[in-house]
Design a protein around this motif. Sequence first.
Motif, PDB file in Angstrom:
ATOM      1  N   TRP A 158       0.783  -1.087  -0.077  1.00  0.00           N
ATOM      2  CA  TRP A 158      -0.169   0.003  -0.089  1.00  0.00           C
ATOM      3  C   TRP A 158       0.899   1.236   0.088  1.00  0.00           C
ATOM      4  O   TRP A 158       0.506   2.100  -0.861  1.00  0.00           O
ATOM      5  N   ALA A 159       1.990   1.253   0.861  1.00  0.00           N
ATOM      6  CA  ALA A 159       2.834   2.430   0.932  1.00  0.00           C
ATOM      7  C   ALA A 159       3.494   2.833  -0.320  1.00  0.00           C
ATOM      8  O   ALA A 159       3.349   4.006  -0.839  1.00  0.00           O
ATOM      9  N   ILE A 160       3.863   1.705  -1.031  1.00  0.00           N
ATOM     10  CA  ILE A 160       4.651   1.947  -2.398  1.00  0.00           C
ATOM     11  C   ILE A 160       3.655   2.697  -3.384  1.00  0.00           C
ATOM     12  O   ILE A 160       3.855   3.597  -4.245  1.00  0.00           O
ATOM     13  N   LYS A 161       2.395   2.318  -3.339  1.00  0.00           N
ATOM     14  CA  LYS A 161       1.113   2.760  -4.292  1.00  0.00           C
ATOM     15  C   LYS A 161       0.796   4.111  -3.917  1.00  0.00           C
ATOM     16  O   LYS A 161       0.525   4.768  -4.505  1.00  0.00           O
ATOM     17  N   ARG A 162       1.209   4.315  -2.431  1.00  0.00           N
ATOM     18  CA  ARG A 162       0.209   5.694  -2.072  1.00  0.00           C
ATOM     19  C   ARG A 162       1.162   6.816  -1.507  1.00  0.00           C
ATOM     20  O   ARG A 162       0.743   7.801  -1.309  1.00  0.00           O
ATOM     21  N   MET A 163       2.396   6.552  -1.253  1.00  0.00           N
ATOM     22  CA  MET A 163       3.591   7.481  -0.852  1.00  0.00           C
ATOM     23  C   MET A 163       3.730   8.617  -1.994  1.00  0.00           C
ATOM     24  O   MET A 163       3.932   7.905  -3.242  1.00  0.00           O
ATOM     25  N   ASP A 164       3.882   9.722  -1.734  1.00  0.00           N
ATOM     26  CA  ASP A 164       4.457  10.796  -2.849  1.00  0.00           C
ATOM     27  C   ASP A 164       5.844  10.806  -2.825  1.00  0.00           C
ATOM     28  O   ASP A 164       6.541  10.272  -2.030  1.00  0.00           O
ATOM     29  N   ASP A 165       6.573  11.735  -3.678  1.00  0.00           N
ATOM     30  CA  ASP A 165       7.881  11.865  -3.611  1.00  0.00           C
ATOM     31  C   ASP A 165       8.483  12.376  -2.441  1.00  0.00           C
ATOM     32  O   ASP A 165       9.413  12.039  -1.996  1.00  0.00           O
ATOM     33  N   ASP A 166       7.752  13.199  -1.764  1.00  0.00           N
ATOM     34  CA  ASP A 166       8.249  13.801  -0.542  1.00  0.00           C
ATOM     35  C   ASP A 166       8.277  12.634   0.540  1.00  0.00           C
ATOM     36  O   ASP A 166       9.242  12.607   1.387  1.00  0.00           O
TER      37      ASP A 166
ATOM     38  N   PHE B 220      11.909   4.066  10.089  1.00  0.00           N
ATOM     39  CA  PHE B 220      11.844   3.390   8.948  1.00  0.00           C
ATOM     40  C   PHE B 220      10.585   2.854   8.667  1.00  0.00           C
ATOM     41  O   PHE B 220       9.754   3.146   7.793  1.00  0.00           O
ATOM     42  N   HIS B 221      10.127   2.107   9.662  1.00  0.00           N
ATOM     43  CA  HIS B 221       8.990   1.160   9.552  1.00  0.00           C
ATOM     44  C   HIS B 221       7.841   2.080   9.825  1.00  0.00           C
ATOM     45  O   HIS B 221       6.731   1.868   9.194  1.00  0.00           O
ATOM     46  N   ASN B 222       7.939   2.937  10.820  1.00  0.00           N
ATOM     47  CA  ASN B 222       6.892   3.899  11.204  1.00  0.00           C
ATOM     48  C   ASN B 222       6.388   4.729   9.813  1.00  0.00           C
ATOM     49  O   ASN B 222       5.424   5.152   9.625  1.00  0.00           O
ATOM     50  N   THR B 223       7.552   5.228   8.931  1.00  0.00           N
ATOM     51  CA  THR B 223       7.366   6.001   7.840  1.00  0.00           C
ATOM     52  C   THR B 223       6.506   5.146   6.901  1.00  0.00           C
ATOM     53  O   THR B 223       5.553   5.623   6.070  1.00  0.00           O
ATOM     54  N   ILE B 224       6.769   3.885   6.727  1.00  0.00           N
ATOM     55  CA  ILE B 224       5.874   2.936   6.029  1.00  0.00           C
ATOM     56  C   ILE B 224       4.479   2.968   6.224  1.00  0.00           C
ATOM     57  O   ILE B 224       3.640   2.849   5.654  1.00  0.00           O
ATOM     58  N   TYR B 225       4.369   2.607   7.573  1.00  0.00           N
ATOM     59  CA  TYR B 225       2.942   2.711   7.927  1.00  0.00           C
ATOM     60  C   TYR B 225       2.076   3.953   7.931  1.00  0.00           C
ATOM     61  O   TYR B 225       1.267   3.811   7.223  1.00  0.00           O
ATOM     62  N   ALA B 226       2.895   5.171   8.099  1.00  0.00           N
ATOM     63  CA  ALA B 226       2.107   6.307   7.881  1.00  0.00           C
ATOM     64  C   ALA B 226       1.662   6.316   6.329  1.00  0.00           C
ATOM     65  O   ALA B 226       0.805   6.886   5.742  1.00  0.00           O
ATOM     66  N   GLY B 227       2.802   5.856   5.525  1.00  0.00           N
ATOM     67  CA  GLY B 227       2.641   5.861   4.163  1.00  0.00           C
ATOM     68  C   GLY B 227       1.384   5.114   3.571  1.00  0.00           C
ATOM     69  O   GLY B 227       1.224   5.400   2.528  1.00  0.00           O
ATOM     70  N   THR B 228       0.877   3.997   4.281  1.00  0.00           N
ATOM     71  CA  THR B 228      -0.307   3.368   3.863  1.00  0.00           C
ATOM     72  C   THR B 228      -1.399   4.135   3.817  1.00  0.00           C
ATOM     73  O   THR B 228      -2.379   3.994   2.825  1.00  0.00           O
ATOM     74  N   LYS B 229      -1.537   5.463   4.634  1.00  0.00           N
ATOM     75  CA  LYS B 229      -2.955   6.130   4.610  1.00  0.00           C
ATOM     76  C   LYS B 229      -3.806   5.463   4.937  1.00  0.00           C
ATOM     77  O   LYS B 229      -5.003   5.675   5.030  1.00  0.00           O
ATOM     78  N   ASP B 230      -3.677   4.552   6.121  1.00  0.00           N
ATOM     79  CA  ASP B 230      -4.507   3.733   6.349  1.00  0.00           C
ATOM     80  C   ASP B 230      -4.473   3.422   8.027  1.00  0.00           C
ATOM     81  O   ASP B 230      -3.375   3.043   8.591  1.00  0.00           O
ATOM     82  N   ARG B 231      -5.235   4.056   8.769  1.00  0.00           N
ATOM     83  CA  ARG B 231      -5.079   3.970  10.259  1.00  0.00           C
ATOM     84  C   ARG B 231      -5.122   2.953  11.015  1.00  0.00           C
ATOM     85  O   ARG B 231      -4.603   2.709  12.068  1.00  0.00           O
ATOM     86  N   MET B 232      -5.955   2.028  10.561  1.00  0.00           N
ATOM     87  CA  MET B 232      -5.947   0.673  11.105  1.00  0.00           C
ATOM     88  C   MET B 232      -4.799  -0.229  11.151  1.00  0.00           C
ATOM     89  O   MET B 232      -4.310  -0.882  12.215  1.00  0.00           O
ATOM     90  N   ILE B 233      -4.310  -0.202   9.758  1.00  0.00           N
ATOM     91  CA  ILE B 233      -2.736  -0.900   9.769  1.00  0.00           C
ATOM     92  C   ILE B 233      -1.599  -0.143  10.601  1.00  0.00           C
ATOM     93  O   ILE B 233      -1.060  -0.932  11.256  1.00  0.00           O
ATOM     94  N   GLN B 234      -1.907   1.062  10.690  1.00  0.00           N
ATOM     95  CA  GLN B 234      -0.889   1.980  11.379  1.00  0.00           C
ATOM     96  C   GLN B 234      -1.032   1.526  12.965  1.00  0.00           C
ATOM     97  O   GLN B 234       0.127   1.443  13.606  1.00  0.00           O
ATOM     98  N   ARG B 235      -2.265   1.473  13.566  1.00  0.00           N
ATOM     99  CA  ARG B 235      -2.388   1.218  14.713  1.00  0.00           C
ATOM    100  C   ARG B 235      -1.931  -0.203  15.052  1.00  0.00           C
ATOM    101  O   ARG B 235      -1.377  -0.646  16.173  1.00  0.00           O
TER     102      ARG B 235
END
Length: 219
Positions: free
Chosen positions: A100-108, A139-154
């Motif tokens: 999900w993060a690869i698909k949803r993260m922007d360049d920033d 590093f892992h937390n950045t990926i979690y945030a990059g999913t844009k999905d609160r449930m998987i982050q939690r």
Amino acid sequence: MEINSAEKNSQPLSAGLYQEIQKDILSGVFESGSKLTEAAVCKRYSVSRTPVREAFRQLEADGLIENIPNRGAFVTGLTKRDISDLFDLRSLFEIQAVEWAIKRMDDDDIDVLRETVEFMEFYTLKDDIEKVLSFNSQFHNTIYAGTKDRMIQRTLSTYQTYLKHSAPAKTFTGGYLRTILEEHKAIFAAFENRNVAAGRKAMEYHMEQSKLRRIANYF
């Protein structure tokens, strides 16, 4: 361990207390099967009974303590099998998070991940274990945030906390920091190339190796 004033001012007392007791249960300060009384907890953390009761309710919901009628609260903790299962569950969610993060993260977002890997490399060369592990978590937390999905982050943040605090004192071999750096660089390369399949494969390998390292150091 008394909760310091900065922590008291930055979050509700019951939340801070819950986190402290949770950490002490997972790390073995409170042994599995031992009785946990309100009076003892109040004394240990210098708090009143109200936040203790709220913390006990949360810990019971987490399955870390069991309230037995007419006997009181007893520490459940995590068994070796629990820890093994947590690794397997975390692996499934981490692999999905990468996709999900690869698909949803922007360049920033990718730049933030790149900077984190660069810091990991810098502190690996300096052999600074604490810093490397800190940026590892980031590093892992950045990926979690990059999913844009609160449930998987939690969910993943909870797994990360449980596995971190339940770990014994680590024994590091000479190539440990370089090894985990290379695993993270492989994951990042998949983000840089927007390659979902490569990302899933790299994260799956990293999770497998993380579990093997824990088994070697714990079981």
